[in-house]
Design a protein around this motif. Sequence first.
Motif, PDB file in Angstrom:
ATOM      1  N   ARG B 256      29.644  48.753  45.526  1.00  0.00           N
ATOM      2  CA  ARG B 256      30.508  48.095  44.546  1.00  0.00           C
ATOM      3  C   ARG B 256      31.258  46.940  45.181  1.00  0.00           C
ATOM      4  N   SER B 257      31.676  47.117  46.455  1.00  0.00           N
ATOM      5  CA  SER B 257      32.431  46.013  47.054  1.00  0.00           C
ATOM      6  C   SER B 257      31.506  44.812  47.316  1.00  0.00           C
ATOM      7  N   TRP B 258      30.199  45.061  47.585  1.00  0.00           N
ATOM      8  CA  TRP B 258      29.267  43.932  47.700  1.00  0.00           C
ATOM      9  C   TRP B 258      29.199  43.164  46.387  1.00  0.00           C
ATOM     10  N   LYS B 259      29.046  43.907  45.302  1.00  0.00           N
ATOM     11  CA  LYS B 259      28.933  43.243  44.001  1.00  0.00           C
ATOM     12  C   LYS B 259      30.226  42.523  43.650  1.00  0.00           C
ATOM     13  N   ALA B 260      31.357  43.134  44.001  1.00  0.00           N
ATOM     14  CA  ALA B 260      32.641  42.503  43.714  1.00  0.00           C
ATOM     15  C   ALA B 260      32.758  41.175  44.460  1.00  0.00           C
ATOM     16  N   VAL B 261      32.367  41.191  45.745  1.00  0.00           N
ATOM     17  CA  VAL B 261      32.429  39.972  46.546  1.00  0.00           C
ATOM     18  C   VAL B 261      31.486  38.917  45.974  1.00  0.00           C
ATOM     19  N   ARG B 262      30.311  39.355  45.535  1.00  0.00           N
ATOM     20  CA  ARG B 262      29.343  38.436  44.944  1.00  0.00           C
ATOM     21  C   ARG B 262      29.906  37.783  43.685  1.00  0.00           C
ATOM     22  N   GLU B 263      30.578  38.566  42.851  1.00  0.00           N
ATOM     23  CA  GLU B 263      31.029  38.041  41.564  1.00  0.00           C
ATOM     24  C   GLU B 263      32.285  37.202  41.686  1.00  0.00           C
ATOM     25  N   ASN B 264      33.230  37.634  42.527  1.00  0.00           N
ATOM     26  CA  ASN B 264      34.471  36.875  42.637  1.00  0.00           C
ATOM     27  C   ASN B 264      35.212  37.242  43.908  1.00  0.00           C
ATOM     28  N   GLU B 265      35.154  36.363  44.878  1.00  0.00           N
ATOM     29  CA  GLU B 265      35.730  36.688  46.179  1.00  0.00           C
ATOM     30  C   GLU B 265      37.237  36.898  46.105  1.00  0.00           C
ATOM     31  N   ILE B 266      37.911  36.062  45.324  1.00  0.00           N
ATOM     32  CA  ILE B 266      39.370  36.154  45.275  1.00  0.00           C
ATOM     33  C   ILE B 266      39.807  37.468  44.632  1.00  0.00           C
ATOM     34  N   ALA B 267      39.147  37.813  43.522  1.00  0.00           N
ATOM     35  CA  ALA B 267      39.505  39.074  42.867  1.00  0.00           C
ATOM     36  C   ALA B 267      39.152  40.261  43.757  1.00  0.00           C
ATOM     37  N   ALA B 268      38.019  40.182  44.437  1.00  0.00           N
ATOM     38  CA  ALA B 268      37.618  41.279  45.315  1.00  0.00           C
ATOM     39  C   ALA B 268      38.676  41.511  46.392  1.00  0.00           C
TER      40      ALA B 268
END
Lengths: 262, 433
Positions: B256-268
């Motif tokens: 999930r953290s990979w996908k989060a980083v992929r989608e939006n680094e700042i929000a991740a």
Amino acid sequence: MTILEVEKLTKTFGGLTANKEISLQAEANKITAVIGPNGAGKTTFFNMITGVYKPTSGSIKLRGESIGGLKPHAVAKKGISRTFQNIRLFGPITVLENVLVGMHTHLKAGIFGTIFHLPGVDKEERIAEREAYRLLEYVGLEEHYNDEAASLSYGSQRRLEIARALATKPSVLLLDEPAAGMNPKETADLTGLIEKIKQEMDMTIILIEHDMKLVMEISDYIYVLDHGELIAEGLPAQVRHDKKVIEAYLGKGAAEEQEAEG
Amino acid sequence: MKKILDQIRGNKWLQLGLLVGYIALTSLSLILAQRSVAAFLLLLLSFLLLYYTKLPNWSKWAIGLAIMFFILPFSAMQGPAYQEYMDVATLVGIYVSMALGLNIVVGMAGLLDLGFVAFFAVGAYTYGIFATAQANNFMPFGTYPLSGNSFWIFIILGCFVAALFGVLLGIPVLRVKGDYLAIVTLGFGEIIRIVFNNMDQPVNITNGALGLSSIAPPKIFGIELLYSNQIYFVVLFILLFIIFAVRSLEHSKLGRSWKAVRENEIAAQAMGIPLVKTKLMAFAIGASFSGMMGVVFAAKQAFIDPTSFTLLQSINILVMVLLGGMGSVPGVILGAAVVTILNAQVLNELTMWFNSLSTAGIITLPDAMSPVKMQRFFFGALLILFALYRSKGLIPAKNVVYDKRKFLSEKGTKKRLQSVAAPKEDEHDHTGS
Ligand SMILES: Nc1ncnc2c1ncn2[C@@H]1O[C@H](COP(=O)(O)OP(=O)(O)O)[C@@H](O)[C@H]1O
Ligand SMILES: [Mg+2]
């Protein structure tokens, strides 16, 4: 009791001073509002507190501990969470997974535990899923838990951002224009939700918002920014009649007019 | 016709019956017509059919494993093309593993890597150097080549060495983003190849452009695994482990953290996800799959040289991921299988067929359009067609569907996650302060 204490925080972008020596104190279990016209520097202020921008000068203290200049993920770990003015959800993954991402720092699963399904890892996941679902119930999105986050309506996306921020179990919650783009009914619901979070979760909230009705209704204390400077602060009743504030919002003429009337 | 299809779609027993019939038919035709590549491919197609049936997951796996372990080797065993078929199946396994590794980096974490073959090379050379006399040139102790018994340890070593290189690549590379990242990784891939090409002096470590030959074959219980039908099972076990690992990671905290980083680094980051560490994990884990298969590749080929690890190979693996569906595990498996089989068999068959037609005088082809040259053309044309009509891949990535009954009812979940954030204020009742 003061939880977050900001002193003389300054941020310059090249020649532009977006924040000039802003000091603010956020009291525990209160809603502190930061208002001001567009471009006043409110989001920049949030970005410095959460570590997105490094302050040019000044200090940020959480419970007396300096957190200025920490990386954003470290700030989150310290217990400050936020939502974004321009919604930043993880669009293609599900609503539930978005909240699960928020639980990141509370999950212990390591790489080997995950790959080999060591005892505890799967169970931890189940517990996290359940808590994430409870948070969705809290903000009223439980029906959508398997939907793609990007498929939600604008108002729902803002609520999901709040649920995701709550998942980090913050002690201070920063909301950047949570009512932007909402209709009056949605705004009223949101007002109730923010009140509820403050009361039921003992949350300290800092709120940026343009909807004055919402701000006046729920804020305990208000700071007003204009052109990167703090022009006023006080209780809602005081700020409402502050000459400088009316000027900043409506222009000089309007301010004089109001004075003549009142 | 539509009625029949609807019926098949709804009834899983009917699906099971049809599938078993199909598998029986194709394996029988492979047994009878050994030279028929078509029969071999049709048998492989049963995996895809299996994927689309509505059978419960465990039975899909049971049938799939039965095909991989028994039906496929047994049907192919009956004739002269046995090793050829097993060689293709082994190659498919190797490429699927690599594509699954790259899928973590590109598909899940969203980091475009154009030098991925470097990790495969690292794995291959790790085994190649020590399983030949090469290591005698620079190792102060021990006698080399190590025996084929060491192969099994080297699979794990290759995994870790490649992961280490993944981190080494990651540290400087992660300062750049997007297009720049692609260019820097491309450079890294080429550097690794050139380094291997030139590390024959002052101390001869890699034997340079001459490559390493007579690499010891894997050995187990005193038996040397020399043939493709033997290596096939080694690859199969590693591949199954990799699929298991990828499946576990996909919907975990890390996935999930990979996908989060992929989608939006700042929000991740705002959710407490450390950017650099998360990206490095993607590089390291992706690389480790490649490293393991590099070891197998070196042992299987018994010869490696830097020309096996070119930019074209990296692009080939990337094509598998894109064609299959970025971030989609079943998609990437299919993509890798399709590309490998196209390259290793179908296009070759096609070339041979054209050749026989032209030597028989049925068609005449100008030299510029000789079948060998047409091979790449067909491949390219196919890719363009796929890109146009299936731009999200053969099997696009799907989200996991949670069942709320499962996590709401499970016993023992009454417990709450511990809060590691700052403690709750106990003075919140105070009025003002
Ligand atoms: N990253 C940046 N680079 C340059 N200027 C910026 C940056 N972020 C904000 N600004 C500028 O700082 C000022 C304040 O912006 P912002 O904090 O977004 O205002 P507000 O949220 O109050 O509307 C604006 O003039 C904006 O253009
Ligand atoms: Mg703003």
